[in-house]
Write an enzyme that holds these catalytic residues in place. Structure first.
Site, PDB file in Angstrom:
ATOM      1  N   ASP A  40     137.290  40.578   2.915  1.00  0.00           N
ATOM      2  CA  ASP A  40     137.659  39.437   3.751  1.00  0.00           C
ATOM      3  C   ASP A  40     138.725  38.583   3.066  1.00  0.00           C
ATOM      4  O   ASP A  40     138.755  38.475   1.840  1.00  0.00           O
ATOM      5  CB  ASP A  40     136.419  38.587   4.027  1.00  0.00           C
ATOM      6  CG  ASP A  40     136.594  37.655   5.210  1.00  0.00           C
ATOM      7  OD1 ASP A  40     137.602  37.799   5.936  1.00  0.00           O
ATOM      8  OD2 ASP A  40     135.728  36.788   5.399  1.00  0.00           O
ATOM      9  N   ASN A  88     137.189  43.896  15.936  1.00  0.00           N
ATOM     10  CA  ASN A  88     138.585  43.595  15.599  1.00  0.00           C
ATOM     11  C   ASN A  88     139.573  43.976  16.695  1.00  0.00           C
ATOM     12  O   ASN A  88     140.741  43.545  16.663  1.00  0.00           O
ATOM     13  CB  ASN A  88     138.987  44.290  14.288  1.00  0.00           C
ATOM     14  CG  ASN A  88     138.386  43.647  13.058  1.00  0.00           C
ATOM     15  OD1 ASN A  88     138.274  44.285  12.012  1.00  0.00           O
ATOM     16  ND2 ASN A  88     137.984  42.390  13.175  1.00  0.00           N
ATOM     17  N   VAL A 211     127.000  38.938   7.012  1.00  0.00           N
ATOM     18  CA  VAL A 211     127.208  40.386   6.866  1.00  0.00           C
ATOM     19  C   VAL A 211     128.125  40.956   7.939  1.00  0.00           C
ATOM     20  O   VAL A 211     128.582  42.094   7.841  1.00  0.00           O
ATOM     21  CB  VAL A 211     125.868  41.144   6.856  1.00  0.00           C
ATOM     22  CG1 VAL A 211     125.053  40.757   5.635  1.00  0.00           C
ATOM     23  CG2 VAL A 211     125.089  40.888   8.132  1.00  0.00           C
TER      24      VAL A 211
END
Length: 261
Positions: A40, A88, A211
């Site tokens: 990330d 995404n 998570v």
């Protein structure tokens, strides 16, 4: 453009394999064989430098290269990385298209080198949603590296933990299993990770504490480690710190530890 080149080149220089001695697990410790990483912070890294988000994703690929090399040197057997989630697809079209190109370009540029270095590549996720050309590139890379044993890199691309469970249940129903035949072992055998060990350690960069639908079944008892470091800046030393933290934990798996532990 010059500024972007200098930043990415600086990241590439970090890819050199560390010459520090390999870490040694404490005696009787549960070995850290499989590490999962939620990579990330690519977008934030680019934004801080007034660069397009895709520049952050490219820098993230450079980070993955050096972390993979370091993990192999530390005798980690398996690395699973969250590269593109099923959610995404909701990102801006230009970014999604850029990520697809980046996967294609990375496979094309890196697969032969990874093969020579003994890396086995696996794809985890819904491959059928990707373009035919990308599907073929992924399958070819898996076939080329299937006998390599130094380290296994699982690239979770178009992956979602809930989608994985849905796909597993669909397979089980299609095979005609009765309700009383459903066990944890049966479900596990129909996951994308069938026959793979569960992660010992789950690392998340950029300071987040969730998570994000990643390996939900497999990480039920993984040790969690969060770092504020953005993924493009994640270094060999960061990986070592995460592994050192892991070896300071006592893994009980829901049981009461024995007196010797």
């Amino acid at each position: 453009m010059t500024r972007m080149y200098n930043l990415l080149s600086s990241n590439k220089r970090k890819e050199k394999v560390s010459t520090q001695p390999q870490s040694v697990a404490p005696e009787h410790a549960h070995p850290c064989r499989h590490i999962a990483i939620i990579m990330d912070g690519n977008g934030r890294w680019a934004t801080q430098r007034h660069l397009p988000r895709l520049a952050g994703h490219k820098a993230g690929v450079s980070a993955l290269r050096r972390v993979l090399a370091c993990a192999a040197d530390l005798n980690v057997e398996m690395l699973s990385v969250y590269a593109f989630s099923t959610e995404n697809w909701e990102r801006p079209r230009a970014e999604v298209d850029g990520l697809m190109r980046l996967l294609w370009e990375t496979i094309r540029s890196d697969v032969e080198k990874l093969h020579r270095e003994g890396v086995r590549l696996r794809h985890l996720g819904r491959l059928y949603d990707l373009s035919p050309e990308l599907q073929k590139a992924v399958r070819d890379s898996e076939e080329l590296t299937k006998d390599n044993t130094r380290i296994c890199l699982n690239v979770c691309f178009n992956y979602g933990g809930r989608a994985e469970l849905v796909d597993a249940v669909r397979q089980i129903i299609a095979k005609g299993y009765q309700p009383d035949a459903i066990t944890e072992e049966l479900i596990a055998s129909h996951l994308y990770t069938s026959n793979l060990p569960d992660p010992d350690l789950l690392i998340r960069t950029a300071g987040e504490m969730r998570v994000s639908n990643f390996l939900l079944w497999q990480c039920a008892y993984s040790e969690y480690y969060s770092t504020p470091t953005l993924w493009p800046d994640f270094s060999e030393e960061d990986l070592r710190k995460a592994i050192e933290s892991y070896y300071q934990r006592k893994r009980k798996f829901g049981r009461v530890p024995s007196a010797s532990q």
